[in-house]
Design an enzyme around this catalytic site. Structure first.
Site, PDB file in Angstrom:
ATOM      1  N   LYS A  78       0.847  -1.204   0.000  1.00  0.00           N
ATOM      2  CA  LYS A  78       0.000   0.000   0.000  1.00  0.00           C
ATOM      3  C   LYS A  78       0.876   1.245   0.000  1.00  0.00           C
ATOM      4  CE  LYS A  78      -3.906   1.834   2.737  1.00  0.00           C
ATOM      5  NZ  LYS A  78      -4.731   1.600   3.948  1.00  0.00           N
ATOM      6  N   SER A 153      -9.692   1.557   3.006  1.00  0.00           N
ATOM      7  CA  SER A 153      -8.857   2.322   2.122  1.00  0.00           C
ATOM      8  C   SER A 153      -7.806   1.498   1.365  1.00  0.00           C
ATOM      9  CB  SER A 153      -8.137   3.417   2.909  1.00  0.00           C
ATOM     10  OG  SER A 153      -7.250   2.847   3.847  1.00  0.00           O
ATOM     11  N   SER A 177      -9.726  -0.804   7.206  1.00  0.00           N
ATOM     12  CA  SER A 177      -9.161  -0.653   5.855  1.00  0.00           C
ATOM     13  C   SER A 177      -8.441  -1.862   5.272  1.00  0.00           C
ATOM     14  CB  SER A 177      -8.213   0.532   5.820  1.00  0.00           C
ATOM     15  OG  SER A 177      -8.962   1.709   5.677  1.00  0.00           O
TER      16      SER A 177
HETATM   17  N1  GLN Z   1     -13.005   3.759   6.419  1.00  0.00           N
HETATM   18  C1  GLN Z   1     -12.452   4.222   7.668  1.00  0.00           C
HETATM   19  C2  GLN Z   1     -12.110   5.684   7.553  1.00  0.00           C
HETATM   20  O1  GLN Z   1     -12.472   6.244   6.595  1.00  0.00           O
HETATM   21  C3  GLN Z   1     -11.253   3.409   8.025  1.00  0.00           C
HETATM   22  C4  GLN Z   1     -10.070   3.759   7.246  1.00  0.00           C
HETATM   23  C5  GLN Z   1      -8.881   2.955   7.628  1.00  0.00           C
HETATM   24  O2  GLN Z   1      -8.997   1.920   8.278  1.00  0.00           O
HETATM   25  N2  GLN Z   1      -7.718   3.461   7.251  1.00  0.00           N
HETATM   26  O3  GLN Z   1     -11.508   6.261   8.395  1.00  0.00           O
END
Ligand code: GLN
Length: 488
Positions: A78, A153, A177
């Protein structure tokens, strides 16, 4: 047989027996990338030349009988983990040209284990989002249906694994994420215990929640990847100085008598019928394998999303203060030639950050500001303790907790993009796990009528990834969901 379709453990055997060469695996990976990447768009940067160099070293190591866990295995990372001299953008325009002068601990460890870096994968800008639509560069598409999101994400990592554009990947998980995109793409994603894996070199989003973990094609590969990256690191004081077991050793062990908690708060109205059906049949399956389902309660679940979005945005507003156009990354070009320093900061941050990141910086700054701190941040911390206690109490009675990973399968691109609240609610089943700091995995457990994958979440006690792996493996071995591939 295409080598890019194999798993780490399958490739390990062929490579070590010298039936295939690392270069041949990479050839098939690149054949696949050439064929599908235009449609899926998993990657921000593809490191083809460097990969072939790494393949040469891997081949030599195998010839010298010095192969390690990942020698010759192509892995995607990532794009919020620092890779020395390789672009690391966090999918943000503000870091569009950032080449870190150092390597993150996780990629250092993967290197020590002989991996081949295929490239850096797409994400929601600074990991803020659940769909990769917040990427500052492009949206990644779900390999099962190109009109739909891969989740986020870590959407690029999950899509690249599902599309066989790499063998395995690393993601990061602050509120879901790793698990949510794994669920939406039909692959396996593990968020380890907070403190299990070093975050040195992970670009910080919300430091009390962030954790790095693997996204893989099956449970065995997740255990191998965790073996490679877990353990204390003097460069990250939040990494726990405790022993790391060999996580593959529990695979295949009996699950008879294992108590699995089913939290009643996780079967809510508004959840997709197909998701609920798949998860309920998965629980039946586990029962038929000898596990004992027990209904439990996690009473503060309803506060998790609100708590998370106060704490995570507060920490983000502080962490993201460093992007000011001075030391690295994007700097706005002067319009008049007369801007002072403050104007330069303001222009850089207004132009460099995307909408969602700015929204979160504002929310977080507000929650931390004088007069509001007690009402928001401090309250949030108190509720977080209650949520953690919910898990502590539940784990007095059960060994693991089983839930859906996400209330719906992959949604359409654009469907939630203009409604942040709807987007935030899609994390409802994953967020509490980060607030409590416990580990959890998502594994494939079925498909909807539209042929979209559904994920099962298994949550464990602090530092008990082993029970998760044991149960996940037993389930996986008695089902075939993980063997289905999208036709692209
Ligand atoms: N979807 C969650 C957010 O928008 C989690 C994101 C993540 O785990 N980096 O914060």
């Amino acid at each position: 047989m295409k080598l890019n379709e194999l798993t780490i453990s399958e490739l390990r055997r062929f490579l070590d027996n010298r039936e295939i060469k690392p270069r041949e695996v990479l050839d098939d990976i690149h054949g696949r990338i050439d064929a599908v990447e235009d449609k899926v768009k998993s990657y921000i940067t593809i490191t083809k030349d460097a990969a072939y160099e790494m393949a040469k070293d891997a081949e030599q190591a195998i010839l010298d009988n010095k192969a390690s866990l990942l020698t010759g295995i192509p892995v995607a990372v990532k794009d919020n983990m620092c890779t020395k001299d390789i672009l690391t953008t966090c999918a943000s325009k503000i870091l569009h040209n950032f080449k870190p002068p150092y390597e993150s601990t996780v990629t250092t460890r993967l290197k020590e284990q002989g991996y081949i870096l295929t490239g850096k994968t797409n994400l929601d800008e600074f990991a803020m989002g659940s769909s990769t639509e917040n990427s500052g560069f492009h949206t990644t598409r779900n390999p099962w249906d190109l009109e739909r999101v891969p989740g986020g994400s870590s959407g690029g990592s999950a899509a690249s694994v599902a599309a066989d554009e790499c063998i395995a990947a690393l993601g990061s998980d602050t509120g879901g994420s790793i698990r949510q995109p794994a669920s939406l793409c039909g692959v396996v994603g593990l968020k380890p215990t907070y403190g299990r894996v070093s975050r040195f070199g992970l670009v910080a989003f919300a430091s009390s929640l962030d954790q790095i973990g693997p996204i893989t094609k099956n449970v065995t590969d997740a255990a191998i990847m965790l073996n490679a990256i877990a353990g204390h690191d003097p460069k990250d004081s939040t990494s726990a100085p405790i022993d790391v077991p060999d996580f593959t050793e529990v695979l295949g062990q009996e699950i008879k008598g294992l108590k699995i908690g089913i939290p009643k708060e996780y079967f809510i109205e508004g959840m997709d019928k197909d998701v609920e059906d798949s998860v309920r049949s998965a629980i039946k399956k586990l029962e038929s394998l000898g596990a004992i389902p027990v209904e439990i309660s996690l009473p503060h679940t309803g506060y998790a999303v609100a708590t998370y979005y106060i704490l995570a945005t507060s920490e983000a507003s502080s962490n993201l203060a460093r992007y000011d156009g001075v030391k690295y990354g994007f700097r706005s070009s002067s319009q008049s030639g007369k801007e002072d320093l403050l104007e330069m900061y303001m222009n850089t941050r207004s132009q460099g950050f995307g909408t969602e990141v700015k929204r979160r910086i504002m929310l977080g700054t507000y929650a931390l500001s004088a007069g509001y701190y007690e009402a928001y941040y401090k309250k949030g911390q108190q509720v977080r303790t209650l949520i953690k206690q919910d898990f502590d109490n539940a784990f007095k009675d059960v060994d693991v907790i089983v839930t859906p990973t996400s209330p719906s399968a992959a949604f359409k691109i654009g469907e939630k993009a203009t409604d942040p609240l709807q987007m935030y609610l899609s994390d409802i089943f994953t967020i509490s796990v980060n607030l409590a700091g416990v580990p959890a995995i998502s594994i494939p457990c079925g498909f909807t009528k539209d042929n979209l994958p559904v994920g099962l979440q298994i949550i464990g006690r602090h530092f008990d990834e082993e029970s998760i792996f044991k149960l996940a493996y037993a389930y996986e071995q008695s089902t075939e969901w993980h063997l289905r591939r999208p036709s692209l």
